[in-house]
Design a protein around this motif. Structure first.
Motif, PDB file in Angstrom:
ATOM      1  N   ARG A  47       0.835  -1.206   0.000  1.00  0.00           N
ATOM      2  CA  ARG A  47       0.000   0.000   0.000  1.00  0.00           C
ATOM      3  C   ARG A  47       0.864   1.248   0.000  1.00  0.00           C
ATOM      4  N   SER A  48       0.418   2.266  -0.705  1.00  0.00           N
ATOM      5  CA  SER A  48       1.073   3.573  -0.686  1.00  0.00           C
ATOM      6  C   SER A  48       0.117   4.586  -0.067  1.00  0.00           C
ATOM      7  N   VAL A  49       0.678   5.539   0.673  1.00  0.00           N
ATOM      8  CA  VAL A  49      -0.138   6.555   1.342  1.00  0.00           C
ATOM      9  C   VAL A  49       0.375   7.938   0.964  1.00  0.00           C
ATOM     10  N   LEU A  50      -0.515   8.923   1.030  1.00  0.00           N
ATOM     11  CA  LEU A  50      -0.135  10.301   0.764  1.00  0.00           C
ATOM     12  C   LEU A  50       0.368  10.959   2.038  1.00  0.00           C
ATOM     13  N   VAL A  66       3.264  17.094  -1.328  1.00  0.00           N
ATOM     14  CA  VAL A  66       2.465  15.890  -1.098  1.00  0.00           C
ATOM     15  C   VAL A  66       3.050  14.752  -1.928  1.00  0.00           C
ATOM     16  N   VAL A  67       3.471  13.702  -1.239  1.00  0.00           N
ATOM     17  CA  VAL A  67       4.183  12.595  -1.889  1.00  0.00           C
ATOM     18  C   VAL A  67       3.480  11.283  -1.573  1.00  0.00           C
ATOM     19  N   SER A  68       3.414  10.406  -2.555  1.00  0.00           N
ATOM     20  CA  SER A  68       2.906   9.053  -2.346  1.00  0.00           C
ATOM     21  C   SER A  68       4.074   8.163  -1.922  1.00  0.00           C
ATOM     22  N   ARG A  69       3.960   7.597  -0.704  1.00  0.00           N
ATOM     23  CA  ARG A  69       5.060   6.800  -0.143  1.00  0.00           C
ATOM     24  C   ARG A  69       4.563   5.409   0.222  1.00  0.00           C
ATOM     25  N   PRO A  70       5.349   4.357  -0.080  1.00  0.00           N
ATOM     26  CA  PRO A  70       4.916   2.995   0.283  1.00  0.00           C
ATOM     27  C   PRO A  70       5.101   2.740   1.776  1.00  0.00           C
ATOM     28  N   LEU A  71       4.184   2.008   2.361  1.00  0.00           N
ATOM     29  CA  LEU A  71       4.340   1.572   3.744  1.00  0.00           C
ATOM     30  C   LEU A  71       5.326   0.400   3.796  1.00  0.00           C
ATOM     31  N   PRO A  72       5.980   0.172   4.933  1.00  0.00           N
ATOM     32  CA  PRO A  72       6.872  -0.980   5.057  1.00  0.00           C
ATOM     33  C   PRO A  72       6.109  -2.286   4.827  1.00  0.00           C
ATOM     34  N   LEU A  75       5.497  -5.322  10.032  1.00  0.00           N
ATOM     35  CA  LEU A  75       5.612  -4.680  11.333  1.00  0.00           C
ATOM     36  C   LEU A  75       6.648  -5.456  12.137  1.00  0.00           C
ATOM     37  N   GLU A  76       7.703  -4.760  12.540  1.00  0.00           N
ATOM     38  CA  GLU A  76       8.743  -5.402  13.337  1.00  0.00           C
ATOM     39  C   GLU A  76       8.385  -5.280  14.825  1.00  0.00           C
ATOM     40  N   TRP A  77       9.293  -5.735  15.677  1.00  0.00           N
ATOM     41  CA  TRP A  77       9.057  -5.778  17.118  1.00  0.00           C
ATOM     42  C   TRP A  77       8.714  -4.378  17.668  1.00  0.00           C
ATOM     43  N   GLY A  78       7.586  -4.305  18.373  1.00  0.00           N
ATOM     44  CA  GLY A  78       7.207  -3.061  19.027  1.00  0.00           C
ATOM     45  C   GLY A  78       6.568  -2.027  18.127  1.00  0.00           C
ATOM     46  N   GLN A  79       6.239  -2.374  16.884  1.00  0.00           N
ATOM     47  CA  GLN A  79       5.670  -1.405  15.952  1.00  0.00           C
ATOM     48  C   GLN A  79       4.155  -1.583  15.800  1.00  0.00           C
ATOM     49  N   VAL A  80       3.483  -0.488  15.429  1.00  0.00           N
ATOM     50  CA  VAL A  80       2.054  -0.528  15.127  1.00  0.00           C
ATOM     51  C   VAL A  80       1.795   0.263  13.842  1.00  0.00           C
ATOM     52  N   LEU A  81       0.735  -0.108  13.156  1.00  0.00           N
ATOM     53  CA  LEU A  81       0.289   0.641  11.979  1.00  0.00           C
ATOM     54  C   LEU A  81      -0.834   1.570  12.409  1.00  0.00           C
ATOM     55  N   GLY A 146       5.383  12.805  12.674  1.00  0.00           N
ATOM     56  CA  GLY A 146       5.034  12.700  11.265  1.00  0.00           C
ATOM     57  C   GLY A 146       3.560  12.391  11.087  1.00  0.00           C
ATOM     58  N   THR A 147       2.703  13.295  11.578  1.00  0.00           N
ATOM     59  CA  THR A 147       1.259  13.043  11.587  1.00  0.00           C
ATOM     60  C   THR A 147       0.545  13.517  10.331  1.00  0.00           C
ATOM     61  N   TRP A 148       1.228  14.252   9.462  1.00  0.00           N
ATOM     62  CA  TRP A 148       0.595  14.746   8.236  1.00  0.00           C
ATOM     63  C   TRP A 148       0.664  13.663   7.164  1.00  0.00           C
ATOM     64  N   THR A 149      -0.020  12.586   7.404  1.00  0.00           N
ATOM     65  CA  THR A 149      -0.004  11.451   6.496  1.00  0.00           C
ATOM     66  C   THR A 149      -1.281  10.640   6.683  1.00  0.00           C
ATOM     67  N   GLU A 150      -1.607   9.831   5.691  1.00  0.00           N
ATOM     68  CA  GLU A 150      -2.799   8.983   5.805  1.00  0.00           C
ATOM     69  C   GLU A 150      -2.576   7.853   6.791  1.00  0.00           C
ATOM     70  N   ALA A 151      -1.403   7.265   6.779  1.00  0.00           N
ATOM     71  CA  ALA A 151      -1.085   6.143   7.664  1.00  0.00           C
ATOM     72  C   ALA A 151       0.423   6.078   7.840  1.00  0.00           C
ATOM     73  N   ALA A 152       0.853   5.436   8.924  1.00  0.00           N
ATOM     74  CA  ALA A 152       2.291   5.330   9.194  1.00  0.00           C
ATOM     75  C   ALA A 152       2.558   4.173  10.144  1.00  0.00           C
TER      76      ALA A 152
END
Length: 245
Positions: A47-50, A66-72, A75-81, A146-152
């Motif tokens: 998935r890519s997000v703006l 405004v850039v379209s960036r792919p999500l990793p 999810l590695e240890w201790g991470q959330v989407l 980095g809250t100015w994004t659709e998802a992270a």
């Protein structure tokens, strides 16, 4: 044998309780990290997000893009989407963009996703995350998240839980909104609507400023000098609600 033992006890007592540290599996993982082969990463769909990305120091209108960036992919240890619901613009955001990613003692290298504050929902939880679950509503605990994004994808330790989204879908939310009721407070388990939680820092500061003088009552006069910021405007609204002049 007795004398050395007594000396050891005396030395341990002299160090005080502040020098005693209890290590658990969580603190060891936090301090030294976790070997990737010891856990199974959680796969994410492609998935890519703006995102609003700051390219360098300068005026926001010149440096933001405004850039379209792919999500990793995982999810590695201790991470959330996180799925961001609201993210507002504050003087701190403009300040950090003008300086190219600096805020107090925190800094990021350009390019970076802008935004200090916002409110998000947990979409997926990675391995090792115990205090968050899907649907939880969270707020940032660090600057420049980095809250100015659709998802992270972020570290779970960098957000704090404040509530949970209800299970109703978008159609149900629209029906509730059509009745004139607040969909956030009806459908979800939240202390405030999502758009208010996004400006929680300013809300708390404004309320605290009015709380300093606990003797104020309706009809009292409050002098506010140049209330142009978010805090100032919230102060004006709180004064109206509290019937202060």
């Amino acid at each position: 044998m007795c004398a050395p033992y007594n000396l050891l006890q005396a030395w341990l007592r002299s160090r005080g309780s502040d020098s005693t540290t209890v290590y658990t599996s969580d603190t060891i993982a936090e301090q030294f990290g976790v070997v990737k082969s010891s856990y199974e990463a959680v796969a994410l769909p492609s998935r890519s997000v703006l995102s609003a990305v700051c390219k360098g120091a300068g005026k926001p209108q010149q440096q933001l893009e405004v850039v379209s960036r792919p999500l990793p992919p995982d999810l590695e240890w201790g991470q959330v989407l996180l799925e961001f619901k609201y993210a507002h613009v504050t003087p701190a955001d403009i300040y950090s963009i003008r300086l190219g990613g600096m805020y107090d003692e925190t800094s990021k290298e350009c390019p970076f996703v802008a935004g200090h504050d916002g409110v998000a929902a947990v979409a997926k939880v990675g391995p090792g995350v115990k205090d968050l679950a899907e649907g939880d509503v969270v707020l940032p605990t660090i600057p420049l998240l980095g809250t100015w994004t659709e998802a992270a994808v972020v570290q779970a330790k960098h957000v704090v839980r404040v509530g949970k989204l209800g299970s109703c879908d978008a159609a149900d939310r629209a029906k509730v909104a059509g009745t004139g009721a607040d969909s956030a407070t009806v459908a979800d388990e939240l202390p405030l609507p999502l758009e208010y939680l996004a400006v929680h820092r300013e809300l708390l500061l404004a309320y605290k400023l009015l709380e300093v003088d606990s003797s104020m009552k309706p009809g009292d006069c409050v002098v506010i000098n140049a209330p142009n910021s978010t805090v100032g405007r919230i102060l004006l609204q709180l004064c109206k609600l509290l019937k202060l002049r």
